[in-house]
Design an enzyme around this catalytic site. Sequence first.
Site, PDB file in Angstrom:
ATOM      1  N   CYS A 238       0.835  -1.204   0.000  1.00  0.00           N
ATOM      2  CA  CYS A 238       0.000   0.000   0.000  1.00  0.00           C
ATOM      3  C   CYS A 238       0.876   1.263   0.000  1.00  0.00           C
ATOM      4  CB  CYS A 238      -0.972  -0.043   1.169  1.00  0.00           C
ATOM      5  SG  CYS A 238      -2.347   1.118   1.002  1.00  0.00           S
ATOM      6  N   HIS A 323      -3.873  -5.129  -0.350  1.00  0.00           N
ATOM      7  CA  HIS A 323      -3.597  -5.715   0.967  1.00  0.00           C
ATOM      8  C   HIS A 323      -3.711  -7.239   0.887  1.00  0.00           C
ATOM      9  CE1 HIS A 323      -3.389  -2.281   3.820  1.00  0.00           C
ATOM     10  NE2 HIS A 323      -3.995  -1.659   2.824  1.00  0.00           N
ATOM     11  N   GLU A 325      -3.012  -9.398   3.066  1.00  0.00           N
ATOM     12  CA  GLU A 325      -3.479  -9.974   4.341  1.00  0.00           C
ATOM     13  C   GLU A 325      -4.981  -9.850   4.507  1.00  0.00           C
ATOM     14  OE1 GLU A 325      -4.042  -5.846   5.344  1.00  0.00           O
ATOM     15  OE2 GLU A 325      -2.606  -6.883   4.093  1.00  0.00           O
TER      16      GLU A 325
END
Length: 356
Positions: A238, A323, A325
Amino acid sequence: MKGYLKLEDGSIFEGELISKNKKGYGEVVFTTGMTGYQEAITDPSYAGQIVVMTYPLIGNYGINKYDFQSEKPHIRGFVVREYCDKPSNFQSEESLLSYLDNHNIPVLSGIDTRALTKKLRENGTMRGIITYNPEDNIEFDQTNLLEEVSTKKPYRIAGIGPKLAFIDLGTKKGILKMLNSVGFDIYVFPYNASYDDVMQINPDAIFLSNGPGDPKDAVDAIELTKHFIGMKPVLGICLGHQIIALALGCNTVKMKFGHRGANQPVKDLLTNKDYITSQNHGYAVEEESIDKDKITVTHINLNDGTVEGIMHKFLPVFSVQYHPEACPGPRDSTDIFDKFMDIVMVYKRRFYFAEV
């Protein structure tokens, strides 16, 4: 009581102020996730922003102790079409409104979020104010968002593997958990850590986290990254992705309305696979500024073609805009953390045998 969202172009959207706090300023952005509001409001990348949820019913599963991405909400305001005041979920511990009230966040319900989102898509994100008085002026603050969301002092999350210098630009807990789960011994540093600070632990690799704001404002992190490129394996996610790009000589630009939500389609150009990803950013790496002789574009967004990932052709440096995750969102691309560990281990073994 009656409340309003006033935008900097003079537009006013009327709704109901249901929170204790009746006023809040910030950049007005929208997120398209159907769920994941708890993760969104506690994501430090939303610092300084009034968040508009496009899904029409919000609050129906309350707040639980498992899904926080930081210790507190970082948003400046919250806007929904309809608020559910009777949450139903076996993990719920309090209502969304109660949680936001406890942190003094203004909440505006009953807004035509469809019309508001359309306006932001057509005209771009704008600054705005949630207020009970439509005559109020919009304030423009110059808060250092990185200082607001980054850790104030270094700390460690012990692991059995390589030492990772983790530059906290406003990280989500989910990223730390994923890196620790693959074995990294994590040393977390503030956003303005110096080269000497980081070298005290002699790390095996460098990681740059997500975070809020314009990447060009992260001067300390950009300079730090320049020191380590070519010296250690480097990964960014990011905001960290944008900082790596700037350190490599690329440019970043502000997007019209950004990518925010848990349903952004991305193509991996190396494998030709498509992923649904979670994203939260208002800036992007300008593709025209990338030196294609040294840097490969590895991922693109399938909605607008913007750069979603880069990799250096000769050095162990890569980054992604999305992202992996999730938290919230799909876990299609969590293997990036294993890939990073593999790169670090290969790099570490190579230098070990060179020294022997």
